[in-house]
Enzyme design. Structure first.
Site, PDB file in Angstrom:
ATOM      1  N   CYS A 139       0.830  -1.212   0.000  1.00  0.00           N
ATOM      2  CA  CYS A 139       0.000   0.000   0.000  1.00  0.00           C
ATOM      3  C   CYS A 139       0.862   1.258   0.000  1.00  0.00           C
ATOM      4  CB  CYS A 139      -0.954   0.016   1.187  1.00  0.00           C
ATOM      5  SG  CYS A 139      -0.152  -0.085   2.807  1.00  0.00           S
ATOM      6  N   HIS A 403      -2.208   0.378   7.586  1.00  0.00           N
ATOM      7  CA  HIS A 403      -2.605   0.386   6.175  1.00  0.00           C
ATOM      8  C   HIS A 403      -2.752   1.814   5.667  1.00  0.00           C
ATOM      9  CE1 HIS A 403      -4.213  -1.127   2.491  1.00  0.00           C
ATOM     10  NE2 HIS A 403      -5.472  -0.809   2.724  1.00  0.00           N
TER      11      HIS A 403
END
Length: 560
Positions: A139, A403
């Site tokens: 990510c 994340h």
């Protein structure tokens, strides 16, 4: 000009000798752009460089390289037994790739972490412009790329329905986004990392992707968007069939989805050198599978590091003792995220530099195209500066503890220039790190100096008595704003639409990556609603303290 860009031969195969002869002939023919590739095997493999020469006898290599090319060009094409000439060694690329590997992964690359990062740029089947992240880790690259892709849609395609974007259009938007990130590196040349394929018995020699007529038209538009019209025209005229043939020579027969060990992957890395971003866009158009195959994300990440240059990256990071990719969990560090967002690999998210214990710690030095807000600020782990919170475009990467996702809006007023009132509020709050909406009376002079307001001692003493009449030792935010910025309206609208992207299928409804839309409301006053069970709202409040949001369809997006 567009016809020149898309007028490429994508026909039958060439034998190895034919490819060698044609490549050498192209090197001797008239061409003004230099395109170099170097094999950068990290241990013992050779690094090679091929240059598409200018119309003069000079090339980017030594004269011996030019004479070698001339001899290859004069050799009979039918001489299949003649071995292809080995281009000159590029020791710089080989060394930097080896050191970039160390910087990213540390002494050892864990197989499980490497596999999590081993994916290409792939779009969702239900949201044609949304990238899919298969596992946790990448990510740090995918979210910034998605943010730049959405920025292009918002600014260049106003009013378009996201659900109606074609696959070809999405692919070309991706190429534009990658080129934007590379341009942020502000490098004199672009060094694109390429995975050389191993020879095999496959029937398909080249990897040039067959595209529909509509897709070829989109490719021309992507090339135009990536660079100026002059750059694109230069690339179109300077690298006609030579780029395509050179790419075919590089792209040996190989199953692009073959699983490689970390060592095998790094042994096959080569570099291609480009003088302008339009040529980079052309390369990605002609070799889209280098982005889509199993290692597309890694190849682009290495391209950004190599284009930026290892010395500049190391200078930004300062402390290179810890790898940028966590050796156990696989997530990318803040320096990696910042490099993808701003072109600088600094480790902090505050504005400019801060002096911490005598050390000058570098943060974000200017307003960025893409913003960044994080849940970690609410937890007091960091302070995100104004440059990240107020980007040029209404797109923010959102960070949780594990994340990265993306928040965006079509409401351009969200990033309009600050009014004096908003500047005053922001500066006041910078002296109120606990979010109490008051400061110590003794800090008033520092706040006035930061705002370039009158700060003479006599005036400050007068204002302290006026703003703290009961001598409590504090000055309230509302009292400060009423005194210095009365009746000034804010530039941010009271209501606006926000959209959210999370690339992990398991974090989406029905395991399908899509965008989620909600209506945001900025409440009156400065007291924010505390909702510790809602990380999304908590993160949004680091940017808009008095925000509430109602998500359409009743689905609350996830930050994880």
């Amino acid at each position: 000009m567009n016809e020149k860009i898309v007028r490429e031969q994508r026909g039958g195969e060439d034998s190895p000798s034919s490819v060698s002869a044609k490549s050498a002939t192209a090197a001797a023919s008239a061409s003004t752009a230099s395109m170099t590739f170097a094999s950068a095997a990290l241990e013992s493999h050779k690094t090679t460089t091929i240059t598409t020469a200018s119309s003069s006898p000079r090339t980017s290599g030594a004269s011996a390289s030019a004479s070698s090319s001339s001899r290859s060009a004069s050799a009979p094409a039918s001489s299949s037994s003649q071995q292809e000439k080995q281009p000159m060694l590029n020791a710089t690329d080989m060394r930097e790739l080896r050191e970039i590997k160390q910087l990213l992964w540390g002494d050892n690359v864990r197989e499980d972490v490497f596999k999590r990062w081993s994916q290409g740029f792939e779009f969702s089947k239900v949201e044609p412009s949304a990238l899919v992240q298969k596992q946790g880790g990448p990510c740090a690259v995918i979210a910034p790329v998605q943010a730049y892709l959405l920025k292009i849609i918002i600014m260049d395609l106003p009013g378009i329905k996201l659900s109606e974007i074609s696959l070809d259009k999405s692919q070309n938007l991706l190429i534009q986004a990658l080129c934007d990130i590379l341009k942020n590196c502000r490098a004199p040349r672009y060094r694109i990392v390429h995975l050389l394929r191993r020879r095999g018995n496959a029937t398909e020699a080249g990897s040039t992707k067959k595209r529909s007529p509509a897709g070829e038209e989109e490719s021309a538009l992507a090339g135009q968007a990536a660079g100026s019209s002059e750059e694109v025209e230069e690339a179109a005229e300077a690298t006609p069939a030579s780029v395509s043939k050179l790419s075919q020579a590089l792209q040996l027969e190989h199953d692009m989805h073959q699983e490689l060990s970390p060592d095998e992957f790094h042994e096959r890395l080569h570099t291609l050198h480009f003088k302008n971003i339009a040529a980079v866009a052309r390369y990605y158009m002609e070799n889209y599978d280098q982005l889509a195959h199993t290692y597309g994300v890694l190849l682009f990440m290495y391209s950004v590091f190599l284009t930026k240059g290892l010395e500049l990256v190391a200078a930004d990071i300062s402390d290179t003792s810890e790898p940028l990719i966590h050796s156990t969990y696989g997530y990318g560090g803040q320096s990696l995220i910042n490099l993808m967002l701003t072109g600088r690999a600094v480790a902090h998210v505050w504005d400019n530099e801060q002096d911490v214990g005598g050390l000058k710690l570098r943060g974000i030095c200017e307003q960025s195209d893409i913003g960044f807000i994080t849940l970690m600020e609410e937890m007091r782990y960091c302070t995100v500066g104004s440059f990240f919170k107020n980007p040029r475009y209404p797109v923010w990467v959102m960070g949780s503890d594990t994340h990265l996702t993306v928040l965006f809006s079509n409401e351009k007023r969200l990033v309009s220039p600050e009014t004096p009132s908003e500047t005053g509020r922001r500066i006041f709050k910078s002296y109120d790190p606990e979010g109490n909406n008051f400061i110590s009376t003794t800090m008033l002079r520092e706040v006035l100096i930061a705002l370039n307001l009158v700060s003479e001692p006599a005036y400050v003493a007068l204002m302290q008595k006026r703003l703290d009449p009961e001598n409590l030792g504090i000055i309230l935010l509302n009292a400060f704003m009423d005194e210095f910025f009365p009746l000034e309206s804010r530039s941010t609208p009271d209501t606006f639409e926000l959209m959210h992207y999370n690339g992990i299928p398991g974090s989406n409804e029905n395991n399908k990556v899509r965008y989620y839309c909600g209506t945001a409301i900025l409440l009156e006053g400065d007291l924010k609603s505390v909702c510790t069970s809602n990380p999304m709202v908590t993160c949004l409040q680091t940017k808009w303290p008095n925000i509430e949001i109602n998500w359409h369809d009743g689905h609350m997006p996830s930050l994880n």
